[in-house]
Design an enzyme around this catalytic site. Sequence first.
Site, PDB file in Angstrom:
ATOM      1  N   GLU A   1       0.443  -2.196  10.384  1.00 57.50           N
ATOM      2  CA  GLU A   1       0.841  -1.264   9.282  1.00 57.50           C
ATOM      3  C   GLU A   1      -0.083  -0.085   9.006  1.00 57.50           C
ATOM      4  O   GLU A   1       0.391   1.100   8.868  1.00 57.50           O
ATOM      5  CB  GLU A   1       0.802  -2.081   7.770  1.00 57.50           C
ATOM      6  CG  GLU A   1       1.228  -1.164   6.832  1.00 57.50           C
ATOM      7  CD  GLU A   1       1.828  -1.925   5.681  1.00 57.50           C
ATOM      8  OE1 GLU A   1       1.950  -3.292   5.955  1.00 57.50           O
ATOM      9  OE2 GLU A   1       1.973  -1.304   4.463  1.00 57.50           O
TER      10      GLU A   1
ATOM     11  N   LYS B   1       0.945  -1.214  -0.051  1.00 55.75           N
ATOM     12  CA  LYS B   1      -0.226   0.167  -0.063  1.00 55.75           C
ATOM     13  C   LYS B   1       0.729   1.325  -0.195  1.00 55.75           C
ATOM     14  O   LYS B   1       0.362   2.324  -0.146  1.00 55.75           O
ATOM     15  CB  LYS B   1      -0.781   0.015   1.275  1.00 55.75           C
ATOM     16  CG  LYS B   1      -1.556  -1.188   1.643  1.00 55.75           C
ATOM     17  CD  LYS B   1      -2.548  -1.030   2.739  1.00 55.75           C
ATOM     18  CE  LYS B   1      -2.823  -2.327   3.338  1.00 55.75           C
ATOM     19  NZ  LYS B   1      -3.487  -2.171   4.882  1.00 55.75           N
TER      20      LYS B   1
ATOM     21  N   HIS C   1       0.177   4.887   9.864  1.00 56.67           N
ATOM     22  CA  HIS C   1      -0.418   6.002   9.270  1.00 56.67           C
ATOM     23  C   HIS C   1      -0.880   6.902  10.160  1.00 56.67           C
ATOM     24  O   HIS C   1      -1.238   8.132   9.347  1.00 56.67           O
ATOM     25  CB  HIS C   1      -1.602   5.551   8.351  1.00 56.67           C
ATOM     26  CG  HIS C   1      -1.198   4.565   7.010  1.00 56.67           C
ATOM     27  ND1 HIS C   1      -0.534   5.120   5.904  1.00 56.67           N
ATOM     28  CD2 HIS C   1      -1.336   3.375   6.727  1.00 56.67           C
ATOM     29  CE1 HIS C   1      -0.108   4.554   5.025  1.00 56.67           C
ATOM     30  NE2 HIS C   1      -0.396   3.093   5.462  1.00 56.67           N
TER      31      HIS C   1
ATOM     32  N   GLY D   1      -0.606  -7.959  11.378  1.00 53.90           N
ATOM     33  CA  GLY D   1       0.189  -7.364  10.405  1.00 53.90           C
ATOM     34  C   GLY D   1      -0.424  -6.180   9.699  1.00 53.90           C
ATOM     35  O   GLY D   1       0.211  -5.049   9.766  1.00 53.90           O
TER      36      GLY D   1
END
Lengths: 353, 353
Positions: free
Chosen positions: B218, B147, B222, B214
């Site tokens: 992740e 991403k 952000h 995970g």
Amino acid sequence: MDEITFAVLGTGGIGRRALEVSQHKDALTPVAACDRHGVAVDFDGLDVDELLAATEGNIDNEVATDGGSGGTTAAEGGVKQHGQQRGVVASSQARPSADPIQEIIDRGDGIDAVLLALPNYEHDFIPRTADRFVDGDYAGVLVDVLKRSRVISMLDDRSEDFEEAGITFICGAGATPGLLTGAAALAAQSFVEVTDVDIHWGVGLKSGYEDNRGTVREDIAHLPGYDIETARDLSEAEIESIIDDHDGVIEFEDMEHADDVLLERAGVCDAEDVTVGGILDVRNDEKPTTTTVRVTGRTFDGETATNTFELGDETSMEANVNGPALGYLETGVRRNRAGEYGVFGPVDLLPGF
Amino acid sequence: MDEITFAVLGTGGIGRRALEVSQHKDALTPVAACDRHGVAVDFDGLDVDELLAATEGNIDNEVATDGGSGGTTAAEGGVKQHGQQRGVVASSQARPSADPIQEIIDRGDGIDAVLLALPNYEHDFIPRTADRFVDGDYAGVLVDVLKRSRVISMLDDRSEDFEEAGITFICGAGATPGLLTGAAALAAQSFVEVTDVDIHWGVGLKSGYEDNRGTVREDIAHLPGYDIETARDLSEAEIESIIDDHDGVIEFEDMEHADDVLLERAGVCDAEDVTVGGILDVRNDEKPTTTTVRVTGRTFDGETATNTFELGDETSMEANVNGPALGYLETGVRRNRAGEYGVFGPVDLLPGF
């Protein structure tokens, strides 16, 4: 992508708008355009502004036949002739021709792709036109924006010929099937089984009946009691009268639209699970309903859901036909350059299902 | 399409679900799977049911490094070990390996495509894994579901290597960028200029934090105040605490998501015109908001409009990642077989803009 040269067969509503939209695409150079009266070719790129301005109102909406097998034309309207020349010949870039399509075939070496923006009152008109490209040793991309399910199988019958010739034929690349079937195929990616695809379109004819005779006539063929033959034989007065009977708003259900065949051949769902309908408002700019694609399916983890794609009401039919047609044309050229030949639906150019 | 054999690197949430979804795809045969502990290879097709059942709860959620450049792992969680063997080795089809990825590379001749379902806490982990495939003379398809915008350029730097090796690398092929960027590219076809792409996703973690460590880790990278390095170094207790602070519902704005880069490199719009945000509910099955893509643009005839794509709320994140990932994988194999190598985003596999 490298520069792409393309030709447009037919300079009616779709052909003209395709030329106009291509002005916004850096990768695309229109090098040829024709109607039944003449042809314009310029490998440095046509002056689209001149061609459109010179032929404005000069659209050939005559019911097309190729004259090759005793086909007759029943429309009395013919060419709207405002200039001194008929059809495209009113442009200074064009000249009359006894066989304009052949002239484009003969120059095929310099043409990467050909958009067949031809009327389709005879089911086999586009397939037979494709045959001429095969016979003329054309090797490149052919794109149509047809909507009729049964034409797909006629093209599929020619698949081997296309493969031998090096032709990549992209069929149904307009708004529907093109854009909307593509959206359905993408929406299907959430699912392991698609149970229902519902395509419902709204079209407001901004430019009215006058500039969209071909489209309206073809749509009428979808109404109960009509088929492609009876619609072809309607006079313009009869068409006007049908429009009047519906107060300008014609609703279609369960249309024979190529979306079903194209989704089935790509393995997304069975043709019978696809429903296409729509509402055409001939007299208003505004869409009578929002164009919507609903794809219902089952996910791998057992849920049932519906993914939805909606076009903004302000997007005209012309925008939704010609953008996708040129987008698929570009993809077709890429496939062709990679050596992939045969018949492709829009769905075949999207992620596999 | 002819049968496609594929391998999965990583048997965490995404890898496991990819194997499961592939059971529904006739064209796909999974022939290899590995995690850091071992590898299972069977060119007659893995027994996915056995592999998933045997390793249920045995997921390796450890923060991944390849150990090759002094990378360290900070997660204390490691493998959830319910069976006698760690990770995939709990399956009777797998065996321990000191270098499972290399074992798959060494068998690359029989593998058409490899799904890199690896964690991505080091930006260059996937690019460096790709390097290993190049060094190992692999010629086929590599697909990731990453991403992060900045990884794309790392892959682009390797484009020439991929081309020489005969590798077709499809990057970002999951839900987003994959599915949603694809929808944006298709929705863009109505326009000659795209001014705004707004991607807003909702994810309810049906299977909760435990099975999606995970992904959650992740995503936390952000949040304001975090980046990929600080998120990597969080203990599981710290992650739980962040989740608690947000009552399980974490909202993201202006994420660094590869959608922007992928749309720009395909010419659809400028990266800065793309906004990605979303809401993650770690504790509920239900999505906290409907995943929606809005593409606003200008049509050739001067109108401004917004086309919209919405995912049904019942579609899980897992369904929306793995269906598209396998769909793009199939397309990648087709491109690869036609001799098209290099780096492709999902948008590059859709109609040109």
